[in-house]
Design an enzyme around this catalytic site. Structure first.
Site, mmCIF file in Angstrom:
data_model
loop_
_atom_site.group_PDB
_atom_site.id
_atom_site.type_symbol
_atom_site.label_atom_id
_atom_site.label_comp_id
_atom_site.label_asym_id
_atom_site.label_seq_id
_atom_site.Cartn_x
_atom_site.Cartn_y
_atom_site.Cartn_z
ATOM 1 N NE ARG A 81 -4.047 -1.900 2.253
ATOM 2 C CZ ARG A 81 -5.175 -1.722 1.579
ATOM 3 N NH1 ARG A 81 -5.385 -0.580 0.942
ATOM 4 N NH2 ARG A 81 -6.098 -2.671 1.546
ATOM 5 C CB CYS A 155 -7.762 6.920 -23.512
ATOM 6 S SG CYS A 155 -9.299 7.293 -22.634
ATOM 7 N NE ARG A 200 -19.255 10.079 -12.314
ATOM 8 C CZ ARG A 200 -17.997 10.487 -12.179
ATOM 9 N NH1 ARG A 200 -17.003 9.635 -12.360
ATOM 10 N NH2 ARG A 200 -17.728 11.733 -11.852
#
Length: 339
Positions: A81, A155, A200
């Site tokens: 972590r 992207c 969302r």
């Protein structure tokens, strides 16, 4: 030389980077020595082998204790972590590909460096204090040996920046708008459930969902002259991969649609070969799945209004194309650093 790479975060992009490395035949140039992922190694191996979007991975994949094997290549699996605790120095890591989608600040990059990595490449837009942001095919030649902490942008930025550059160089862009029509992502819900963004909270498979985007900021990072002259909106649609971008720009020089298409087609065959592609086939989004280009211009959708307003549609596989650019940028960073 072979670049020794570690991957931090083995989600959609991390796994596609590994698959793209093996499918593109670049193992002589890049070797993955470690993957840090909080999920269990058995799950990592399974999702690398079997992928809903990209099908079965042709290479044999198996997991043994703290190692993942792709063919005969052993990759150490870590579950750390704390970035500072990662054994990059011990493993001789040249470049860390941070594909978590969480980290992106200079502080996070410096933590990888302190752990022993020579370079860091984030798979998402980073903070403004990173050494540089690269859209491969456009500005990788500006990389310098002293650039240690780099972002590979996003992207959608990789998709649209080459097209904007081509149109601006040819016709002089005055202003523009971008609408990203993006496949659903992991931050959406399978069924209605709580989320800080109320849109969302809704089931991803049942609606076209408007979401926030920082693409306009990504554009002006590369083209400061467009500050306050580009706007962007985004919607998520019920598909699991491939994105379309609707680009509209006003330009200084008068132009016709066939001239725009000829410009973009020549670029795809020439200076932007391998980065930009061009098609006039009657294709749909699934046809661009697993396409390694950053951008595929759909010439059938190019329109010009009043000789100065250009509209065009650009496709990309938001996973596979971007994963291939991560490899390209990694090699570009290593070339300037270690030559």
């Amino acid at each position: 030389m072979t670049v020794r790479v570690a991957i931090n975060g083995f989600g959609r992009i991390g796994r596609n980077v590994v698959r793209a490395l093996y499918e593109s035949g670049r193992r002589a140039e890049i070797t993955v020595v470690a993957i840090n992922e909080l999920a269990d190694a058995a799950g990592m191996a399974h999702l690398l082998k079997y992928d809903t979007s990209h099908g079965r991975f042709a290479w044999e994949v198996r997991q043994e204790r703290d190692q993942l094997f792709v063919g005969d290549d052993a990759i150490r699996v870590l579950h750390e972590r704390s970035l500072q605790s990662l054994p990059w120095r011990e493993l001789g890591v040249d470049v860390v590909l941070d594909c978590t989608g969480v980290y992106g600040s200079r502080e996070h990059g410096e933590a990888h460096i302190a752990a022993g990595a020579k370079k860091v490449l984030f798979s998402h837009p980073g903070s403004n204090d990173l050494d540089t942001t690269v859209v491969y095919g456009v500005n990788q030649d500006q990389l310098r040996a002293e650039h240690r902490i780099v972002s590979n942008a996003s992207c959608t930025t990789n998709c649209i920046i080459p097209v904007i550059k081509l149109l601006d160089d040819a016709y002089g862009i005055e202003s523009g708008t971008v609408t990203t029509i993006h496949s659903a992502m992991h931050d959406q819900q399978v069924i209605d459930a709580y989320h800080p963004d109320l849109r969302r909270t809704r089931a991803a498979s049942q609606s076209i969902i408007p979401v926030d985007t920082k693409l306009a900021a990504g554009i002006t990072r590369f083209f400061p002259q467009f500050n306050d002259r580009f706007e962007a909106i985004a919607v998520r649609v019920p598909t699991i991969n491939v994105t379309a971008i609707d680009l509209s720009v006003t330009v200084k020089k008068p132009v016709k649609a066939n001239e725009v298409n000829l410009l973009l087609q020549k670029a795809a065959q020439g200076a932007f070969h391998g980065i930009v592609d061009y098609t006039e086939l009657p294709l749909v989004s699934v046809d661009f799945n697993h396409d390694p280009h950053s951008a595929i211009v759909d010439g059938t959708q190019t329109r010009v209004s009043g000789a100065h307003l250009i509209k065009t549609l650009v496709w990309c596989d938001n996973e596979w194309g971007f994963a291939n650019r991560m490899l390209d940028t990694t090699l570009a960073m290593a070339t300037v650093a270690f030559r």
